[in-house]
Design an enzyme around this catalytic site. Structure first.
Site, PDB file in Angstrom:
ATOM      1  N   LYS A 195       0.884  -1.179   0.000  1.00 37.57           N
ATOM      2  CA  LYS A 195       0.000   0.000   0.000  1.00 37.57           C
ATOM      3  C   LYS A 195       0.910   1.214   0.000  1.00 37.57           C
ATOM      4  O   LYS A 195       1.401   1.631   1.042  1.00 37.57           O
ATOM      5  CB  LYS A 195      -0.872  -0.023   1.261  1.00 37.57           C
ATOM      6  CG  LYS A 195      -2.260   0.560   1.087  1.00 37.57           C
ATOM      7  CD  LYS A 195      -2.293   2.032   0.737  1.00 37.57           C
ATOM      8  CE  LYS A 195      -2.054   2.915   1.941  1.00 37.57           C
ATOM      9  NZ  LYS A 195      -1.813   4.318   1.556  1.00 37.57           N
ATOM     10  N   GLU A 271       9.306   1.653  11.079  1.00 36.48           N
ATOM     11  CA  GLU A 271      10.316   2.709  10.894  1.00 36.48           C
ATOM     12  C   GLU A 271       9.561   4.039  10.928  1.00 36.48           C
ATOM     13  O   GLU A 271       8.816   4.353   9.999  1.00 36.48           O
ATOM     14  CB  GLU A 271      11.057   2.508   9.572  1.00 36.48           C
ATOM     15  CG  GLU A 271      11.858   1.208   9.596  1.00 36.48           C
ATOM     16  CD  GLU A 271      12.600   0.899   8.303  1.00 36.48           C
ATOM     17  OE1 GLU A 271      13.349  -0.083   8.293  1.00 36.48           O
ATOM     18  OE2 GLU A 271      12.419   1.630   7.307  1.00 36.48           O
ATOM     19  N   CYS A 305      13.359  11.182   6.856  1.00 39.44           N
ATOM     20  CA  CYS A 305      13.177  10.797   8.268  1.00 39.44           C
ATOM     21  C   CYS A 305      14.451  11.012   9.062  1.00 39.44           C
ATOM     22  O   CYS A 305      14.405  11.297  10.255  1.00 39.44           O
ATOM     23  CB  CYS A 305      12.734   9.345   8.361  1.00 39.44           C
ATOM     24  SG  CYS A 305      13.866   8.228   7.510  1.00 39.44           S
ATOM     25  N   GLU A 407       8.302  16.833  15.345  1.00 35.59           N
ATOM     26  CA  GLU A 407       8.801  16.613  13.989  1.00 35.59           C
ATOM     27  C   GLU A 407       8.041  17.514  13.017  1.00 35.59           C
ATOM     28  O   GLU A 407       6.809  17.483  12.972  1.00 35.59           O
ATOM     29  CB  GLU A 407       8.612  15.139  13.580  1.00 35.59           C
ATOM     30  CG  GLU A 407       9.178  14.851  12.200  1.00 35.59           C
ATOM     31  CD  GLU A 407       8.887  13.427  11.710  1.00 35.59           C
ATOM     32  OE1 GLU A 407       7.730  12.986  11.798  1.00 35.59           O
ATOM     33  OE2 GLU A 407       9.829  12.776  11.230  1.00 35.59           O
TER      34      GLU A 407
HETATM   35  P1  NAD Z   1       1.992   8.452   7.311  1.00 32.67           P
HETATM   36  O1  NAD Z   1       2.122   7.692   8.579  1.00 32.67           O
HETATM   37  O2  NAD Z   1       0.999   9.538   7.235  1.00 32.67           O
HETATM   38  O3  NAD Z   1       1.630   7.474   6.109  1.00 32.67           O
HETATM   39  C1  NAD Z   1       2.446   6.382   5.767  1.00 32.67           C
HETATM   40  C2  NAD Z   1       1.607   5.313   5.104  1.00 32.67           C
HETATM   41  O4  NAD Z   1       0.683   4.789   6.043  1.00 32.67           O
HETATM   42  C3  NAD Z   1       0.773   5.813   3.932  1.00 32.67           C
HETATM   43  O5  NAD Z   1       0.774   4.820   2.931  1.00 32.67           O
HETATM   44  C4  NAD Z   1      -0.609   5.964   4.552  1.00 32.67           C
HETATM   45  O6  NAD Z   1      -1.661   5.868   3.635  1.00 32.67           O
HETATM   46  C5  NAD Z   1      -0.625   4.799   5.513  1.00 32.67           C
HETATM   47  N1  NAD Z   1      -1.551   4.912   6.633  1.00 32.67           N
HETATM   48  C6  NAD Z   1      -1.947   6.027   7.293  1.00 32.67           C
HETATM   49  N2  NAD Z   1      -2.776   5.703   8.310  1.00 32.67           N
HETATM   50  C7  NAD Z   1      -2.906   4.351   8.301  1.00 32.67           C
HETATM   51  C8  NAD Z   1      -3.631   3.420   9.088  1.00 32.67           C
HETATM   52  N3  NAD Z   1      -4.380   3.802  10.131  1.00 32.67           N
HETATM   53  N4  NAD Z   1      -3.539   2.097   8.779  1.00 32.67           N
HETATM   54  C9  NAD Z   1      -2.786   1.690   7.753  1.00 32.67           C
HETATM   55  N5  NAD Z   1      -2.072   2.521   6.965  1.00 32.67           N
HETATM   56  C10 NAD Z   1      -2.137   3.842   7.228  1.00 32.67           C
HETATM   57  O7  NAD Z   1       3.460   8.963   6.966  1.00 32.67           O
HETATM   58  P2  NAD Z   1       3.885   9.911   5.751  1.00 32.67           P
HETATM   59  O8  NAD Z   1       3.336  11.263   6.027  1.00 32.67           O
HETATM   60  O9  NAD Z   1       3.585   9.240   4.460  1.00 32.67           O
HETATM   61  O10 NAD Z   1       5.476   9.931   5.889  1.00 32.67           O
HETATM   62  C11 NAD Z   1       6.158  10.834   6.691  1.00 32.67           C
HETATM   63  C12 NAD Z   1       6.515  10.205   8.010  1.00 32.67           C
HETATM   64  O11 NAD Z   1       7.262   9.013   7.786  1.00 32.67           O
HETATM   65  C13 NAD Z   1       7.412  11.067   8.886  1.00 32.67           C
HETATM   66  O12 NAD Z   1       6.991  10.962  10.223  1.00 32.67           O
HETATM   67  C14 NAD Z   1       8.785  10.424   8.725  1.00 32.67           C
HETATM   68  O13 NAD Z   1       9.668  10.667   9.798  1.00 32.67           O
HETATM   69  C15 NAD Z   1       8.418   9.002   8.615  1.00 32.67           C
HETATM   70  N6  NAD Z   1       9.476   8.243   7.947  1.00 32.67           N
HETATM   71  C16 NAD Z   1      10.249   7.390   8.691  1.00 32.67           C
HETATM   72  C17 NAD Z   1      11.281   6.686   8.093  1.00 32.67           C
HETATM   73  C18 NAD Z   1      12.156   5.750   8.879  1.00 32.67           C
HETATM   74  O14 NAD Z   1      12.895   4.995   8.271  1.00 32.67           O
HETATM   75  N7  NAD Z   1      12.119   5.768  10.187  1.00 32.67           N
HETATM   76  C19 NAD Z   1      11.530   6.855   6.720  1.00 32.67           C
HETATM   77  C20 NAD Z   1      10.724   7.746   5.994  1.00 32.67           C
HETATM   78  C21 NAD Z   1       9.690   8.423   6.619  1.00 32.67           C
END
Ligand code: NAD
Length: 503
Positions: A195, A271, A305, A407
């Protein structure tokens, strides 16, 4: 049927709907899902680049069932060597269509071509080769056990696939972070349902064509599009047919996914977010520290991130550091992704822009001195509809301000002077997150001493984002659970069984 067939059919029928449609990829076929069609916006221009088909509950169910059938059928019967050969072909297939992947990633994210062609696409392809090589060479443990009858017993470990892995990925490095999980999952013999982020669905969808072209059996790699709660993301994580969930995204989303994973005791790898510090000591090489911090704060428009949002600088070099980082930030070139000079892209969406601008405003309310930026750049008619913000630096905030603790995920950082090593370490650790930290010093004893005390999963000395894919990657505290990379990916994507043979 390819991902764009429906758009072509629409055109042939004279429909005004000639915009590209990004479809779900289930059991080797592109399908329109049971959910709604939603717009995919190019954040560099604000214009719509495609329509995306949201998967309904039935589509997610079909994807999971086709993943199960592939696991029991053709995929599960391949030898490791045959599987790895296919994954090599997937990597080559991405590279053969490099320009298409590049264009799709740029249309979804607006990021500069210079960045996407250097990082996103090549590393996205390489993930398939790296983990194919790894699975071929990994040993398992074995023990000889002495028994009272003197004959003994031999124990040995066997690694098998975990089953159906749900991969939920974010928008900041769409292809790279998705294949970082799909590569090892497939190498280990699993099948996947992916997804991708609703903001950046295109390269994940396009990967389905490559899978078909190189002969990966239908059902091994499935893609469902949509949102989180009440949509494809939630349908996937609560599906009982999913054996393990690997997720990259925000900490709050990770918590929601963890709750779903607890039903049925499914394994998870998370992550998550960060509020990463950089510690710049007076004995650093200033040129390297400035160059590294410019990248860590502003690369990918701060949407990494691992990015640095808190910079602690030893007082004797504070003024010089602030002045030089300001100069560097002001020399960044925001602009059209394909312009050769552009090295700063937009934020991913208007929604995210509003969030980041909210923090720009809050910083001023909390008493920050705005060293540079703080607003929206003027880029001309073609780009003014895009989600642009200025690279921004603040000083003067207190350590308990929201801007220093939450963040932001934008091109911004706060710089704070410190007087002692202990104070720098204490401030670096004073956060609920624990993803990454950069330490800038030419004193090697200090670098080791400080690194050990930092509460984070990834610590760089005199560098940032220098990645060896064999090493452990993941966060401490609220930045995640588990480690991926190298043998650690195999730990997550395989089930380690012990076989005990009495002699
Ligand atoms: P997000 O959590 O909003 O979304 C990530 C994914 O999760 C998307 O595909 C979204 O549709 C899905 N999602 C959202 N709610 C969900 C739920 N309840 N159930 C299942 N899936 C769901 O994150 P984002 O805004 O896409 O990305 C940015 C964030 O990701 C930042 O916090 C960043 O720090 C983090 N990030 C972490 C790493 C790491 O390696 N630690 C790497 C990249 C990004």
């Amino acid at each position: 049927m390819s991902n764009t067939t429906i758009a072509q059919e629409n055109q042939e029928m004279g429909s005004s709907e000639d915009i590209k449609q990004v479809l779900n990829f289930i059991d080797g076929e592109y399908v329109v899902g049971g959910g709604k069609m939603f717009a995919n916006i190019n954040p560099a221009t604000g214009e719509q680049s495609s329509m995306v088909s949201e998967a309904g509950k039935e589509d997610v169910d079909r994807a999971v069932k086709s993943a199960r059938a592939a696991l029991k059928g053709p995929w599960g019967k391949l030898t490791v060597a045959e599987r790895c050969e296919l994954l090599y072909k997937v990597a080559d297939g991405i590279n053969a269509r490099f320009d298409e992947f590049l264009a799709a990633e740029i249309a979804d994210t607006g990021k500069p071509k210079s960045l996407a062609s250097h990082i996103d696409i090549p590393r996205g392809a390489a993930n398939f080769k790296v983990f194919a090589d790894m699975i071929k060479n990994v040993p398992t443990e074995s023990f000889f056990l002495e028994t009272p009858d003197g004959e003994g017993a031999v124990n040995y470990g066997v690694r098998t696939e975990k089953g159906i892995v749900a991969v939920i990925s974010p928008w900041n490095l769409p292809l790279l972070l998705m294949t970082w999980k799909v590569g090892p999952a497939l190498a280990c013999g699993n099948t996947v349902v992916v997804k991708p982020s609703e903001e950046t669905p295109s390269t994940t969808a396009l990967l389905g064509e490559v899978m078909n072209d190189v002969g990966v059996p239908p059902g091994v790699f499935n893609v469902i599009h949509g949102f989180g709660p009440g949509s494809a993301g939630e349908f996937l994580t609560e599906h009982p047919g999913v054996d393990a969930i690997t997720f990259t995204g925000e900490t709050g989303t990770g918590e929601a996914i963890m709750q779903k994973a607890s039903v049925g005791m499914r394994d998870i790898s998370l992550e998550l977010g960060g509020k990463n510090p950089a510690l710049v000591f007076a004995d650093c090489d200033m040129d390297k520290a400035i160059e590294g911090t410019l990248r860590s704060a502003f690369a990918n428009c701060g949407q990494v991130c691992l990015g640095t949002e808190r910079v602690y600088v030893e007082r004797p070099i504070f003024d010089e550091f602030v002045a030089r980082l300001k100069e560097g930030a002001e020399n960044l070139v925001a602009g059209a992704p394909y312009d050769a000079d552009t090295n700063l892209g937009p934020l991913v969406s208007e929604e995210h822009k509003e969030k980041v601008l909210g923090y720009f405003k809050l910083a001023v309310e909390e008493g920050a001195t705005v060293v540079t930026g703080g607003g929206v750049p003027e880029l001309g008619d073609a780009l003014n509809g895009g989600s642009w913000v200025q690279p921004t630096i603040w000083t003067g905030l207190s350590e308990d301000s929201r801007v220093v603790n939450e963040e932001i995920f934008g091109p911004c950082c706060h710089i704070q002077p410190f007087d002692t090593e202990d104070q720098a370490i204490e401030w670096a650790n004073d956060t609920e997150y624990g993803l990454a930290c950069s330490i800038w010093t030419e004193n090697s004893s200090r670098s080791h001493r400080v690194a050990r005390q930092i509460e984070a999963g990834l610590i760089w000395v005199n560098s940032w984002f220098l990645r060896d894919l064999r090493t452990a990657f993941g966060g401490a505290k609220q930045s995640g659970i588990g480690r991926e990379g190298g043998i650690h990916s195999l730990e997550f994507y395989t089930e380690l069984k012990n076989v005990c043979v009495k002699l």
